[in-house]
Design a protein around this motif. Structure first.
Motif, short mmCIF file in Angstrom:
data_model
loop_
_atom_site.label_atom_id
_atom_site.label_comp_id
_atom_site.label_asym_id
_atom_site.label_seq_id
_atom_site.Cartn_x
_atom_site.Cartn_y
_atom_site.Cartn_z
N UNK A 185 0.71 15.71 -0.17
CA UNK A 185 0.18 16.72 0.79
C UNK A 185 0.23 18.20 0.02
N UNK A 221 -9.32 -6.13 1.42
CA UNK A 221 -10.08 -6.24 2.81
C UNK A 221 -11.43 -6.54 2.75
N UNK A 243 -9.93 14.92 7.27
CA UNK A 243 -10.80 13.69 7.07
C UNK A 243 -12.29 13.90 6.58
N UNK A 253 -6.07 -2.60 -2.08
CA UNK A 253 -6.04 -3.05 -0.59
C UNK A 253 -7.33 -3.05 -0.15
N UNK A 254 -8.18 -2.19 -0.60
CA UNK A 254 -9.46 -2.22 0.09
C UNK A 254 -10.27 -3.32 -0.47
N UNK A 270 -11.23 8.10 1.50
CA UNK A 270 -10.83 6.70 1.75
C UNK A 270 -11.94 6.01 2.12
N UNK A 271 -13.01 6.55 3.18
CA UNK A 271 -13.96 5.95 3.85
C UNK A 271 -15.25 6.20 2.43
N UNK A 279 0.89 -1.24 -0.05
CA UNK A 279 0.15 0.09 -0.06
C UNK A 279 1.00 1.07 -0.04
N UNK A 309 6.35 5.79 3.48
CA UNK A 309 6.86 6.07 4.60
C UNK A 309 8.64 5.62 4.66
N UNK A 324 -14.45 3.20 0.71
CA UNK A 324 -14.82 2.15 1.21
C UNK A 324 -16.26 1.84 1.15
N UNK A 326 -4.72 2.20 -2.67
CA UNK A 326 -5.46 1.76 -1.83
C UNK A 326 -6.89 1.14 -2.33
N UNK A 354 0.88 3.94 1.72
CA UNK A 354 1.40 4.69 2.79
C UNK A 354 2.84 4.05 3.52
N UNK A 355 2.84 2.66 3.71
CA UNK A 355 4.13 2.10 4.03
C UNK A 355 5.19 2.44 3.12
N UNK A 392 -5.45 17.52 4.11
CA UNK A 392 -5.66 16.14 3.88
C UNK A 392 -5.77 15.56 5.48
N UNK A 393 -5.44 16.24 6.35
CA UNK A 393 -5.57 15.56 7.72
C UNK A 393 -6.93 15.83 8.45
#
Lengths: 365, 365
Positions: free
Chosen positions: A29, A121, A227, A117-118, A86-87, A3, A9, A90, A114, A5-6, A224-225
């Motif tokens: 961002x 999931x 949500x 990934x979704x 994101x949600x 994904x 990072x 989802x 994502x 994000x990892x 972006x933070x």
């Protein structure tokens, strides 16, 4: 596939640990700051307390939903405010998978990581349809890949990572494929304010009971933070999505909703035009450097990213790290986005240092 | 079974439409106000912008996670900050179901209605273990109900709706049942600051790889609308929960996290003791009125609620509406919480008008 994000990072940590100065072209961002209305809205909200600090309606503050519905020209009942785009995605994908016996999710290659990934999931399976060199998705390819196993088709326009803006005719044909198999087309339009072509069309323009549009204020307002996003679902599917949202999250954070609502009331078109203009300039200077470096690329029509392919320099993590160390530029490996762009690197233009990065790349290659 | 929120809204709307004055004893929204640190933290955050408005770490702001970990005496790596206690429970239950072939979720009856709703959303099946008249859960009953189909046991202490505080020995035996079947015990402790007995024990006190503890700041700081909670998972399960959190929501809203972090730094024990003392007084005056009305009840040991059974007045929606119209008090029908309390009504003590409601009930019955 990992994904984003990892991997993001991993690259960020590597760049931060580097002994030299590195231009961050990894994250998505926005660097241009939120409109004043966001901070004002938070201050106003902070003064309330009591009842106003308690649960908002599960599907969002009524006034926020109404404003979104009015802007998008849909019934308020179709809007569910969510914890970010994101949600919203989802909800759209989960709804598509639960309403049909088929479990297949059709995605593009390259893809925003994502989505697969979704799908995983949500116990879906994935099938990828490659786009062409310019990032264009041929609806005939999607039609050929689709079957009665297909529950969902997910697209992103303007596109991350290709920069492609899908044309109305493409979206119309994708919706027809979804209809033919009783599937849902989920159109993620979080970059809709960053269209450089003037040709962006929301999938909402298509009158279909098989279209879900998702969006968020993360990129729109450079928050972006916070949500805060939303899904617009067919009337038939909205109640089930609302229930899933409630059972998962109860509701979306109210201070953030209040801030977004205030920003919606107070932000004018100039804010958005200035951001687009800034990005256009960055695209110009960056692609000029790519020309100089002998790279292949297609000029982005929208969103924040440029995919570039340098001679004999595949888009692996090893090559990303080498670019950090030897050129002082951090990008994302193309292999993070699937198979189709594994030879490419993705650079995000959300830094004021695009010119410096461009010079470094032109010099390195 | 319906979920609490739609039923909650049904009752609320009915009460608001009533022609007489009605005391709201339906919602679980604290009426005593957040500590000053919450608003201060929001104001401070509103002044930042730029980078600080962008994505926080997916599992929560580092300093917030560290403070939670220190308070709870666990490694930071076990803490995932979530969109409220709701998402923390979603993560715990989803992890339990995905790591095991069994799909059964053991719940109490009466039950907080979101738990069976989540179990169903996650494709689990539910099995209910009745508690006794005082709300006590007999671990032997749980042991008898458990099997290798059991993936998860969910409890809530202090309990909504019974008011019961589970004793350490009970939690220890429940954890042993979970261990015996390689299941997870999810202990939802959102009312942990509202223990009137001094006997509350977190399930974290049990050294077990089969215990997930969930919590939130919604009730703790009277900010149900902020949506900041957390799950503390066994080390083995934390990475999968972190991934699910990321894929579902990306992250929890950052303004709300910043406000909670500031409140954690600035709120002293007096705030919590004053809230408990206020609730104790409300419990006393409300139960005195129940005595007068000839109702059965058990005095709550914690949380916000009193379950009461009036002579010949079952806890149906029809009777709830009649109570609104004829007594001017709105409660929740016991049937919303399962079969075991369908004769009962639930009253929330989060209103300054508990005395008025008590008088009205004593007069009506």
């Amino acid at each position: 596939m990992n994904y984003e994000e990892p991997l993001f990072f991993t690259v960020m940590q590597y760049a931060e640990a580097a002994e030299r100065d590195v231009v961050d072209m990894v994250s998505g961002n926005p660097d241009w700051g939120a409109p004043d209305g966001v901070g004002e809205g938070l201050h106003d909200y902070a003064e309330t307390g009591g009842e106003a600090f308690q649960y908002p309606p599960s599907d969002g503050l009524r006034e926020l939903r109404e404003r979104i519905a009015t802007r998008r020209g849909v019934d308020t009942e179709r809007v569910v405010v969510t914890n970010g785009g994101a949600m919203a995605n989802t909800l759209g994908m989960a709804r598509a998978l639960e309403r049909r016996s088929g479990d297949e999710v059709l995605l593009t290659d390259p893809v925003y990581p994502y989505y697969p990934g979704k799908a995983e999931m949500l116990d879906g399976t994935t099938r990828f349809v490659p786009v062409d060199e310019e990032g264009a998705l041929d609806p005939a390819d999607v039609r050929a890949a689709a079957s009665d196993e297909t529950a969902c088709i997910v697209v992103n326009t303007p596109n991350n990572p290709t920069g492609r803006v899908y044309r109305e005719e493409t979206l119309r044909e994708l919706a027809a494929v979804a209809e033919a198999h009783d599937a849902l087309l989920v159109s993620d339009e979080v970059y809709d304010h960053f269209d450089f072509t003037g040709e962006f069309t929301s999938a909402l323009a298509i009158d279909s009971e098989h279209v879900v549009v998702t969006n968020s204020f993360s990129k729109t307002y450079a928050i972006t933070g916070f949500r805060v996003g939303y899904a617009i679902l067919p009337k038939r599917d909205a109640p089930a999505a609302r229930t899933r949202n409630m059972l998962t999250n109860v509701a979306t954070s109210r201070p953030a909703q209040a801030a977004v609502l205030h920003a919606l009331k107070t932000t004018d078109a100039d804010y958005h035009e200035a951001n687009r203009e800034r990005l256009r300039e960055r695209v110009d200077s960056f692609t000029a450097a790519l020309d100089e470096a002998g790279a292949e690329y297609s000029t982005p029509e929208g969103a924040f990213y440029v995919l570039a392919k340098f001679p004999d320099y595949p888009g692996t993590m090893a090559n990303v790290k080498r670019l950090v160390d030897e050129a002082g530029v951090a990008g994302m490996p193309g292999e993070a986005f699937g198979d189709a762009r594994s030879e490419w690197l993705r650079f995000a233009l959300v830094t004021p240092r695009v010119d410096a990065a461009a010079e470094r790349l032109a010099e390195f290659f």
